[in-house]
Design a protein around this motif. Structure first.
Motif, mmCIF file in Angstrom:
data_model
loop_
_atom_site.group_PDB
_atom_site.id
_atom_site.type_symbol
_atom_site.label_atom_id
_atom_site.label_comp_id
_atom_site.label_asym_id
_atom_site.label_seq_id
_atom_site.Cartn_x
_atom_site.Cartn_y
_atom_site.Cartn_z
ATOM 1 N N ALA A 302 32.429 38.773 56.702
ATOM 2 C CA ALA A 302 31.168 38.500 57.093
ATOM 3 C C ALA A 302 30.227 38.444 55.681
ATOM 4 N N PHE A 303 30.974 38.892 54.788
ATOM 5 C CA PHE A 303 30.073 38.868 53.142
ATOM 6 C C PHE A 303 30.865 38.004 52.400
ATOM 7 N N GLY A 304 31.578 36.909 52.876
ATOM 8 C CA GLY A 304 32.299 35.883 52.128
ATOM 9 C C GLY A 304 33.519 36.367 51.241
ATOM 10 N N VAL A 305 34.190 37.628 51.758
ATOM 11 C CA VAL A 305 35.634 37.941 51.390
ATOM 12 C C VAL A 305 36.463 37.132 52.123
ATOM 13 N N GLU A 306 37.723 36.869 51.463
ATOM 14 C CA GLU A 306 38.799 35.880 52.190
ATOM 15 C C GLU A 306 39.214 36.761 53.373
ATOM 16 N N LYS A 307 39.554 38.078 53.308
ATOM 17 C CA LYS A 307 40.053 38.684 54.512
ATOM 18 C C LYS A 307 39.470 39.826 54.547
ATOM 19 N N ASP A 308 39.527 40.409 56.012
ATOM 20 C CA ASP A 308 38.952 41.630 56.294
ATOM 21 C C ASP A 308 40.003 43.025 55.803
ATOM 22 N N GLU A 309 39.366 43.926 55.546
ATOM 23 C CA GLU A 309 40.017 45.094 55.173
ATOM 24 C C GLU A 309 40.356 46.428 56.339
ATOM 25 N N VAL A 310 41.404 46.966 56.100
ATOM 26 C CA VAL A 310 41.637 48.109 56.929
ATOM 27 C C VAL A 310 41.080 49.261 56.279
ATOM 28 N N LEU A 311 40.151 50.218 57.177
ATOM 29 C CA LEU A 311 39.284 51.220 56.710
ATOM 30 C C LEU A 311 40.360 52.533 57.424
ATOM 31 N N VAL A 312 40.820 52.394 58.598
ATOM 32 C CA VAL A 312 41.784 53.516 59.284
ATOM 33 C C VAL A 312 42.862 52.965 59.581
ATOM 34 N N ARG A 313 44.074 53.586 58.930
ATOM 35 C CA ARG A 313 45.471 52.984 59.365
ATOM 36 C C ARG A 313 45.674 53.487 60.848
#
Length: 559
Positions: A302-313
């Protein structure tokens, strides 16, 4: 303190605005809005002492050629009381201002009178800034990348403070997460080995020989006490002991390097007080989290980054990124209006997602500046140096300071921009010759101190009683002109977070001092001329010392 260069620049900018208004009033130019123009010092001396782009910016709204506008502005300029000898229109429409060679000489008494405050500017106007740098895992010794980050961060903090910001230096202690788990398992393996029990350091663990020394110290204190206790208790005891030892070593190494922090911030404290969970909850409420395959994800795209990121495994354990988000939330909550991070090249991919997380939390991502510094290669002769006698894996900060000294190490780390690769020549850094830029600069300061020690009675003439008109030689005027640039150089270095500007400036001032000294005697048979030249070299000493201090370097009086 603006300095004479900024004062004249502001006077010229004001005169240009009045010239435009006058030309419009007289009908020589159409009524237009004054654009955001600049009055700057040209790179080439033949283009004058100052130049402006005002006419070129007016060309489109005025529907006239830039040179025609420039000529009209010059015709309407009123420069009474300003040290301007000539004004000309040049190139596509620049207006160049030429000043007499002696125009900066009145700055010399001001430099000496201001002393350690000369060069201070009020660019920041009290803005609260946090500079976070080094922040190495407390699991080993500091290496070359950490050393470059230390020199850059500390210099940037000092420059910002000198430029009117309220600065806090902070170290983020990574004392939680996977690296600490691996640290505990590595320490445990060494503990078993040293007590005769078979064990292997895990592949993803810490293999440096320094950990063997750490565990020997643990055994000297606790012996076999933790050999047959539950695994969790043993590892926790080892980690607690080792973290305290490593942090003490890190603090000492940085202090020996001239770096001291205002705040040492524990990552573990974020988990303990629930800040990580709070940050996750805020992001969830704001609609930036979603679940996928049992894990909790941040919508970085949503902020122009290529992929989403895990916050909690999927196992419920927060990632390092989750703690980092909570840490940045804590920074802004503490009232910092600007946050500066200095990271290694391996963190380049983390920049956009961190700025995105800051925006997702509701803060201005423009308030977060992240400097990425490139790698350092250490050379001895033509050979790359890779190994350390302490770590067995890499050259440590302690090794470097021991070999070349604090001043040479710090200067070499800031003499190039952070985003450029740095080749560090150990042999050059040790040389006591003009080939070594640190020696060259510090010798200029020591040379001035030697001159001043020769004075009979040791007293300098009062700065305001010196006849400045006696300074006529080209070498004298060039040196005085460069000294007057110091406040502008400080402002530029603060604006661009660029200590290498000041490293270059120091070298230029030293070069001009040496050229002057080699061509002209300071203490002469003419008392008045001697007084003028003593003022010049004393002002040079002040600027050299102030600038050296901003980079964390000493200003020796004897060499």
């Amino acid at each position: 303190m603006k300095g004479i260069v900024q004062e004249v620049r502001e006077q010229l900018a004001g005169a240009l605005k009045e010239a435009l208004a006058r030309a419009v009033y007289r009908g020589a130019l159409p009524r237009v809005e004054t654009p955001d123009f600049v009055v700057e010092v040209p790179r080439e001396k033949e283009h004058g002492d100052f130049a402006t782009n005002l006419a070129m910016l007016l060309a489109r709204p005025a529907r006239l050629s830039p040179r025609q506008i420039a000529g009209t502005l010059v015709d309407n300029l009123e420069l009474t009381g300003m040290p301007v000898e000539k004004v000309e229109v040049a190139g596509p429409g620049f207006i160049n201002f030429y000043l007499p060679a002696s125009w900066v000489l009145p700055e010399l008494p001001r430099i000496v009178e201001a002393g350690p405050d000369y060069g201070r500017v009020d660019l920041g106007r009290g803005t609260r800034v946090q500079v976070e740098f080094v922040s190495a895992n407390p699991t080993g010794l500091l290496h070359m990348g950490n050393a470059r980050g230390a020199a850059l961060g500390d210099s940037i903090a000092a420059i910002l403070d000198f430029a009117g910001y309220r600065v806090t230096r902070e170290y983020y202690i990574n004392d939680a997460g996977n690296q600490i788990d691996n640290f505990g398992r590595s320490l445990e393996a060494r503990y078993f080995q040293l007590l005769g029990r078979p064990a292997e350091v895990p592949e993803e663990g810490y293999h440096g020989e320094d950990l063997v020394d750490t565990v020997r110290g643990f055994i000297a204190r606790f012996g076999h006490t933790y050999l047959d206790v539950p695994e969790e208790k043993r590892r926790q005891a080892l980690v607690d002991y080792a973290l305290q030892e490593k942090l003490s070593a890190i603090k000492k190494a940085l202090a020996d390097f001239g770096v001291r922090y205002d705040v040492w911030f524990s990552e573990k404290s974020l988990h303990d007080k629930g800040a990580v969970q709070e940050a996750i909850d805020i992001l969830r409420r704001r609609g930036y989290l979603y679940e996928h395959e049992g894990a909790l994800w941040f919508k970085a795209t949503a902020f122009g980054v290529e992929k989403d990121e895990v916050l909690v495994r999927s196992n419920g354990v927060p990632t390092y990124f989750a703690a980092d988000i909570a840490y940045h939330m804590d920074k802004f909550r503490r009232g910092f209006q600007r946050v500066i991070n200095i990271w290694g090249a391996d963190h380049h991919g983390h920049v956009a997602r961190m700025k995105g997380a800051v925006a997702a939390l509701g803060y201005d991502p423009a308030a977060l500046d992240i400097l990425i510094m490139q790698l350092v290669r250490l050379y001895r002769g033509k050979e790359i140096v890779r190994m350390s006698k302490r770590s067995g894996q890499f050259v440590t900060l302690d090794d470097l300071v021991e070999e070349v000294g604090k001043d040479a190490a710090r200067y070499f780390f800031v003499m190039r921009s952070a985003d450029s690769h740095l080749d560090f020549d150990l042999d050059l850094a040790r040389q006591q010759s003009n080939e070594n830029p640190v020696y060259y600069i510090q010798y200029a300061h020591a040379r001035i101190c030697s001159i001043l020690r020769q004075l009979e009675g040791g007293k300098l003439p009062p700065p305001r009683q010196v006849d400045l008109s006696l300074l006529k030689e080209e070498a004298e005027l060039a040196l005085a002109r460069k000294l007057a640039d110091f406040p502008r150089e400080v402002a530029a270095a603060a604006q661009d977070l660029a200590p290498h500007y000041l490293a270059r400036y120091l070298h230029e001032v030293a070069g001009l001092l040496h050229s002057f000294y080699n061509s002209h005697r300071v203490i002469t048979g003419d008392q008045a001329l001697t007084g003028a030249r003593l003022l010049l070299v004393n002002a040079t000493r002040t600027v050299l010392k102030n600038c050296l201090s901003l980079l964390g370097l000493s200003a020796p009086e004897r060499m």
